[in-house]
Design a protein around this motif. Structure first.
Motif, PDB file in Angstrom:
ATOM      1  N   GLY A   1      -6.473   0.805  -1.524  1.00 14.09           N
ATOM      2  CA  GLY A   1      -7.311   1.348  -0.602  1.00 14.09           C
ATOM      3  C   GLY A   1      -6.176   1.898   0.507  1.00 14.09           C
ATOM      4  O   GLY A   1      -6.379   3.071   0.803  1.00 14.09           O
TER       5      GLY A   1
ATOM      6  N   VAL B   1     -11.994   6.195  -0.403  1.00 12.96           N
ATOM      7  CA  VAL B   1     -11.671   4.781   0.283  1.00 12.96           C
ATOM      8  C   VAL B   1     -13.256   4.249   0.588  1.00 12.96           C
ATOM      9  O   VAL B   1     -13.406   3.189   0.406  1.00 12.96           O
ATOM     10  CB  VAL B   1     -10.843   4.987   1.440  1.00 12.96           C
ATOM     11  CG1 VAL B   1     -10.857   3.752   2.235  1.00 12.96           C
ATOM     12  CG2 VAL B   1      -9.354   5.407   0.972  1.00 12.96           C
TER      13      VAL B   1
ATOM     14  N   THR C   1     -12.181  -3.422   2.285  1.00 12.36           N
ATOM     15  CA  THR C   1     -10.918  -3.549   2.867  1.00 12.36           C
ATOM     16  C   THR C   1     -11.034  -3.333   4.237  1.00 12.36           C
ATOM     17  O   THR C   1     -11.750  -2.931   4.818  1.00 12.36           O
ATOM     18  CB  THR C   1      -9.928  -2.789   2.020  1.00 12.36           C
ATOM     19  OG1 THR C   1     -10.241  -1.309   2.588  1.00 12.36           O
ATOM     20  CG2 THR C   1      -9.989  -2.794   0.450  1.00 12.36           C
TER      21      THR C   1
ATOM     22  N   GLU D   1     -14.860   3.226  -2.644  1.00  9.25           N
ATOM     23  CA  GLU D   1     -14.308   2.314  -3.678  1.00  9.25           C
ATOM     24  C   GLU D   1     -13.625   1.023  -2.903  1.00  9.25           C
ATOM     25  O   GLU D   1     -13.555   0.132  -3.552  1.00  9.25           O
ATOM     26  CB  GLU D   1     -13.337   2.932  -4.295  1.00  9.25           C
ATOM     27  CG  GLU D   1     -14.013   4.229  -5.458  1.00  9.25           C
ATOM     28  CD  GLU D   1     -13.154   4.881  -6.165  1.00  9.25           C
ATOM     29  OE1 GLU D   1     -11.794   4.275  -6.441  1.00  9.25           O
ATOM     30  OE2 GLU D   1     -13.245   6.002  -6.356  1.00  9.25           O
ATOM     31  N   TYR D   2     -13.435   1.357  -1.692  1.00  9.49           N
ATOM     32  CA  TYR D   2     -12.700  -0.081  -1.039  1.00  9.49           C
ATOM     33  C   TYR D   2     -13.410  -0.190   0.277  1.00  9.49           C
ATOM     34  O   TYR D   2     -12.823  -0.531   1.350  1.00  9.49           O
ATOM     35  CB  TYR D   2     -11.097   0.502  -0.475  1.00  9.49           C
ATOM     36  CG  TYR D   2     -10.541   0.783  -2.126  1.00  9.49           C
ATOM     37  CD1 TYR D   2     -10.170   0.141  -2.914  1.00  9.49           C
ATOM     38  CD2 TYR D   2     -10.340   2.228  -2.296  1.00  9.49           C
ATOM     39  CE1 TYR D   2      -9.502   0.556  -4.145  1.00  9.49           C
ATOM     40  CE2 TYR D   2      -9.708   2.717  -3.637  1.00  9.49           C
ATOM     41  CZ  TYR D   2      -9.273   1.604  -4.499  1.00  9.49           C
ATOM     42  OH  TYR D   2      -8.591   1.999  -5.474  1.00  9.49           O
ATOM     43  N   SER D   3     -14.693  -0.394   0.217  1.00 11.45           N
ATOM     44  CA  SER D   3     -15.518  -0.822   1.363  1.00 11.45           C
ATOM     45  C   SER D   3     -15.263  -2.357   1.835  1.00 11.45           C
ATOM     46  O   SER D   3     -15.463  -2.451   2.973  1.00 11.45           O
ATOM     47  CB  SER D   3     -17.122  -0.637   0.894  1.00 11.45           C
ATOM     48  OG  SER D   3     -17.319  -1.787  -0.059  1.00 11.45           O
TER      49      SER D   3
ATOM     50  N   GLU E   1      -4.802   4.956  -1.129  1.00 13.13           N
ATOM     51  CA  GLU E   1      -5.590   6.071  -0.882  1.00 13.13           C
ATOM     52  C   GLU E   1      -5.527   6.612   0.582  1.00 13.13           C
ATOM     53  O   GLU E   1      -5.413   7.691   0.707  1.00 13.13           O
ATOM     54  CB  GLU E   1      -7.071   5.942  -1.218  1.00 13.13           C
ATOM     55  CG  GLU E   1      -6.989   5.551  -2.858  1.00 13.13           C
ATOM     56  CD  GLU E   1      -6.755   6.838  -3.478  1.00 13.13           C
ATOM     57  OE1 GLU E   1      -7.423   7.722  -3.522  1.00 13.13           O
ATOM     58  OE2 GLU E   1      -5.653   6.780  -4.291  1.00 13.13           O
TER      59      GLU E   1
ATOM     60  N   TYR F   1      -9.964  -0.302   5.698  1.00 15.75           N
ATOM     61  CA  TYR F   1      -9.713   0.925   5.520  1.00 15.75           C
ATOM     62  C   TYR F   1     -10.815   1.824   5.902  1.00 15.75           C
ATOM     63  O   TYR F   1     -10.701   3.260   6.272  1.00 15.75           O
ATOM     64  CB  TYR F   1      -8.775   1.580   4.508  1.00 15.75           C
ATOM     65  CG  TYR F   1      -7.504   0.914   4.488  1.00 15.75           C
ATOM     66  CD1 TYR F   1      -6.341   1.137   5.273  1.00 15.75           C
ATOM     67  CD2 TYR F   1      -7.255   0.058   3.305  1.00 15.75           C
ATOM     68  CE1 TYR F   1      -5.063   0.648   5.108  1.00 15.75           C
ATOM     69  CE2 TYR F   1      -5.906  -0.716   3.386  1.00 15.75           C
ATOM     70  CZ  TYR F   1      -4.860  -0.377   4.207  1.00 15.75           C
ATOM     71  OH  TYR F   1      -3.785  -1.037   4.263  1.00 15.75           O
ATOM     72  N   PRO F   2     -12.048   1.572   5.623  1.00 14.87           N
ATOM     73  CA  PRO F   2     -13.172   2.606   5.661  1.00 14.87           C
ATOM     74  C   PRO F   2     -13.155   2.969   7.027  1.00 14.87           C
ATOM     75  O   PRO F   2     -13.810   4.016   7.154  1.00 14.87           O
ATOM     76  CB  PRO F   2     -14.244   1.606   5.313  1.00 14.87           C
ATOM     77  CG  PRO F   2     -13.720   0.780   4.030  1.00 14.87           C
ATOM     78  CD  PRO F   2     -12.429   0.222   4.942  1.00 14.87           C
TER      79      PRO F   2
ATOM     80  N   VAL G   1      -6.600  -5.231  -4.246  1.00 18.32           N
ATOM     81  CA  VAL G   1      -7.506  -3.997  -3.942  1.00 18.32           C
ATOM     82  C   VAL G   1      -7.091  -3.527  -2.444  1.00 18.32           C
ATOM     83  O   VAL G   1      -7.488  -2.108  -2.130  1.00 18.32           O
ATOM     84  CB  VAL G   1      -9.130  -4.825  -3.834  1.00 18.32           C
ATOM     85  CG1 VAL G   1      -9.987  -3.964  -3.000  1.00 18.32           C
ATOM     86  CG2 VAL G   1      -9.336  -4.987  -5.169  1.00 18.32           C
ATOM     87  N   ASP G   2      -6.600  -4.377  -1.443  1.00 16.04           N
ATOM     88  CA  ASP G   2      -6.405  -3.799  -0.149  1.00 16.04           C
ATOM     89  C   ASP G   2      -5.291  -2.821  -0.351  1.00 16.04           C
ATOM     90  O   ASP G   2      -5.134  -1.878   0.439  1.00 16.04           O
ATOM     91  CB  ASP G   2      -6.159  -4.988   0.702  1.00 16.04           C
ATOM     92  CG  ASP G   2      -6.072  -4.682   2.138  1.00 16.04           C
ATOM     93  OD1 ASP G   2      -7.081  -4.288   2.717  1.00 16.04           O
ATOM     94  OD2 ASP G   2      -4.704  -4.492   2.696  1.00 16.04           O
TER      95      ASP G   2
ATOM     96  N   SER H   1       0.858  -1.163   0.208  1.00 20.21           N
ATOM     97  CA  SER H   1       0.074  -0.104  -0.105  1.00 20.21           C
ATOM     98  C   SER H   1       0.793   1.307  -0.083  1.00 20.21           C
ATOM     99  O   SER H   1       0.501   2.334  -0.349  1.00 20.21           O
ATOM    100  CB  SER H   1      -1.031   0.087   1.263  1.00 20.21           C
ATOM    101  OG  SER H   1      -0.188   0.354   2.403  1.00 20.21           O
TER     102      SER H   1
END
Length: 255
Positions: free
Chosen positions: A166, A192, A199, A195-197, A169, A201-202, A162-163, A124
């Motif tokens: 995220g 985040v 992962t 688009e990266y729900s 970002e 990070y939300p 994907v992780d 990341s």
């Protein structure tokens, strides 16, 4: 005088040990060099094979092997170019799925930058361009060839990519917060969440939005973000302790 005349007629043609080799021998020798790690020699032999015998199964296999050889020789641009060339020339080849997989691998393992080497970065923290290109190559593979023997590994790598995207970002959002660019930070964090729900990070992204909007005096947006945070993460530590800017190592803020 006679000796000089003979010397003047002497040929300067370079000796070529592969002259007269059959296509089978060229391929066999190239493959042996590849398996031995002699990539420069392998590339030369594969290119010689393609030039002398441009048609047939050996030529096509040499094209695929050449892409792999460049990959092993840490020449990602050459590997991608060779894979793209094969895909363009042989879109119906029974092993074209491997070329898509190889493209994904090249980008996936593209960690030769100085930051990766010096700072021990996770995925990341790297430039996300390679991660995006890798994801696209793997997605095309799994979409076009769902039964490919490479699809399972590609799907697993896509999850990690994907992780990583995220996370990338989120690193940028943290950086903007550290600089006081609160609106830019909130926009990144919002991306985040959207688009990266799936992962990890939300939760942090929502907490960052709460703080960023509060800094901007946008109390309604801050309250909305906090309500979404509480609804989706009722045990979040950020409900009791708001997100704050923390001192980060230089490689995380050097963007």
């Amino acid at each position: 005088m006679l000796v000089m005349g003979l010397a003047g007629c002497a040929t300067t043609e370079t000796y070529d040990e592969t002259r007269g080799w059959t296509v089978e021998k060229l391929y066999s020798e190239a493959r042996d060099e590849l398996n031995s790690g002699n990539y420069t020699r392998a590339v030369k032999l594969y290119e010689t094979l393609e030039a002398r015998y441009p048609y047939g199964r050996y030529a096509q296999q040499a094209e695929m092997d050449l892409a792999y050889t460049h990959y092993k020789d840490n020449e990602p641009e050459l590997a991608i170019a060779a894979a793209d060339r094969f895909i363009k020339l042989h879109p119906a080849h029974p092993n074209v799925d491997y070329m898509y997989y190889l493209k994904g691998l090249v980008y996936y393992n593209d960690d030769q930058g100085m930051l990766s080497k010096w700072a021990g970065q996770d995925m990341s923290e790297r430039d996300p361009k390679a991660a995006r290109e890798s994801f696209l190559a793997f997605r095309e593979l799994t979409t076009r060839f769902p039964s490919s023997k490479y699809s399972a590994d590609a799907l697993a790598k896509m999850d990690r990519l994907v992780d990583a995207l995220g996370g990338s970002e989120m690193h940028v959002a943290r950086y903007y917060m550290k600089r006081g660019a609160y609106l830019a930070a909130a926009n990144r964090a919002q991306g985040v969440v959207k688009e990266y729900s799936n992962t990890k990070y939300p939760e942090e992204a929502l907490a960052l939005m709460v703080t960023a909007y509060d800094k901007l005096g946008l109390t309604q947006l801050s309250g909305d973000a906090k309500r979404v945070l509480a609804l989706n993460y009722p045990n979040s530590k950020y409900l009791a302790t708001p997100w704050v800017v923390e001192e980060m190592p230089w490689w995380k803020v050097w963007k």
